[in-house]
Design an enzyme around this catalytic site. Structure first.
Site, short mmCIF file in Angstrom:
data_model
loop_
_atom_site.label_atom_id
_atom_site.label_comp_id
_atom_site.label_asym_id
_atom_site.label_seq_id
_atom_site.Cartn_x
_atom_site.Cartn_y
_atom_site.Cartn_z
N LEU A 52 106.65 15.41 -7.96
CA LEU A 52 107.48 14.22 -7.81
C LEU A 52 108.16 14.14 -6.46
CD1 LEU A 52 109.28 14.40 -11.30
CD2 LEU A 52 107.17 13.17 -10.74
N TYR A 102 105.13 4.08 4.48
CA TYR A 102 105.35 4.70 3.18
C TYR A 102 104.09 4.63 2.33
CZ TYR A 102 107.17 5.51 -1.53
OH TYR A 102 107.38 5.99 -2.80
N GLY A 277 109.93 4.59 -42.19
CA GLY A 277 110.24 5.14 -43.50
C GLY A 277 111.51 5.95 -43.58
#
Length: 366
Positions: A52, A102, A277
């Site tokens: 990252l 970039y 549920g």
């Protein structure tokens, strides 16, 4: 599994490390201040790399290529020199298709990964938003959230300009899904995180101003009409939360419960997620007021007067949402009667305090 997360102290990195820890994985975090020796050690030990780390606000254009291209090459080369074919996720950007420094630096990193022979998963992310994102940096959403929450002005050059957004929880959940695959073959194609939410800057600002006004009104909860508005509301609450409170998140086999906002004046707001549920609740309050507002899924909310046994039943649908007032002195429960996970925003009139909890167990259906 042992996972290395580069950029572990960044916006997405913090969420990724937290999610991996919650799922019982061992995490090695690498960020500014870490050493190259540590990077080598972590790569030699890990079973998966979540890459990252990157540069998006450099002082010079050359820093784009150093932080995005060259560092990616370093990670790949260290994996190869370790003698392992460690799978790797890379967070790239939708700007990788554009002709700017970039985007070009990200595209070069992508190309090097694809040519590495490693099992790679390259995700081109849209504008990431969510809690913990740094305002007044490179995120219009974070800046708008912070400024509006703190009664500061915002600037919009073009209200009609549309931004493509990925929610940070969707990003890390998708990465986790890949990490936990039984076999890692990689992908030869660029991948994208779904869903992508499109929102104009004008609508973004209008929604945030609306959220703030509703929280400070007698209604306390805004009307939310879709998944994006829910995610944006949860994000905005994080920027309101600056009073020194801690915010809890709990998960179990029924779903999850996350505290979003606390205020001595306005009370507490939380997000309750229930699996299909599942029934939660079975208690009453003697003076605290609550509002339940299901914004995703289908739920049945039952309330029974503990004195007269009068029963009130509301069936709510996230596609046509409406708030449900929980009455004082009524034991209550909420059941997910749909086929998808339900999200119910819950407001209560005061911050939870274990010493004055005003919460008493009693089943709704005797």
């Amino acid at each position: 599994m042992k996972a290395l997360v580069t950029g572990s102290n960044g916006f997405i990195g913090k969420h990724m490390c937290q999610l991996l820890n919650r799922r019982g994985h061992e995490v090695y975090g690498y960020d500014l201040g870490s050493t190259e020796d540590e990077l080598k050690e972590y790569i030699s030990k890990c079973d998966f790399v979540v890459h990252l780390a990157g540069i998006n606000r450099p002082l010079t254009p050359e820093e784009f290529y150093d932080g995005n291209t060259n560092f990616t090459k370093k990670v790949v080369d260290l994996i190869k020199s370790s003698g392992k074919a460690t799978p790797i996720i890379m967070s790239s950007s939708i700007q990788a298709s554009l002709d700017n420094d970039y985007g070009k630096s990200k595209k070069m990193g992508e190309d090097y990964l694809f040519a590495s022979g490693l099992p790679v998963y390259i995700y081109r992310l849209a504008n990431a938003f969510g809690k913990w994102c740094r305002p007044n940096y490179n995120s219009a959403c974070a800046t708008f959230c912070y400024n509006i929450a703190h009664n500061l002005e915002i600037q919009i050059r073009d209200r009609e300009y549309v931004v493509h957004f990925n929610y940070v929880d969707d990003i890390v959940e998708e990465f986790l899904r890949v990490i936990e695959l039984k076999e890692h073959k990689g992908s030869k194609e660029v991948l994208y995180v779904s869903p992508t939410h499109d929102c104009s800057l004008g609508r973004l600002a209008d929604l945030l101003y609306y959220f703030k006004g509703e929280i400070e009104s007698e209604r306390h909860l805004p009307l939310l009409h879709d998944e994006f508005e829910l995610k944006l509301f949860k994000t905005f609450c994080d920027y309101l939360s600056d009073e020194g409170y801690s915010f809890n998140y709990a998960t179990d086999n029924r779903g999850s419960f996350e505290e979003l906002y606390k205020s001595k004046k306005w009370g507490q707001i939380s997000d309750n997620v229930s699996f299909p549920g599942i029934t939660k609740g079975g208690h009453y309050h003697t003076y605290k007021k609550e509002i339940f507002y299901t914004v995703i899924g289908n739920c049945e909310i039952k309330q029974r007067d503990i004195k007269t046994n009068k029963m009130i039943v509301d069936v709510v649908d996230g596609k046509h949402p409406h708030p449900v007032d929980i009455r004082v002195g009524y034991t209550h429960q909420i059941t997910n009667i749909g086929k998808e996970n339900s999200h119910t925003i819950m407001w209560i009139s005061e911050i939870y305090n274990p010493e004055t909890h005003d919460t008493y167990r009693e089943e709704v259906e005797k």
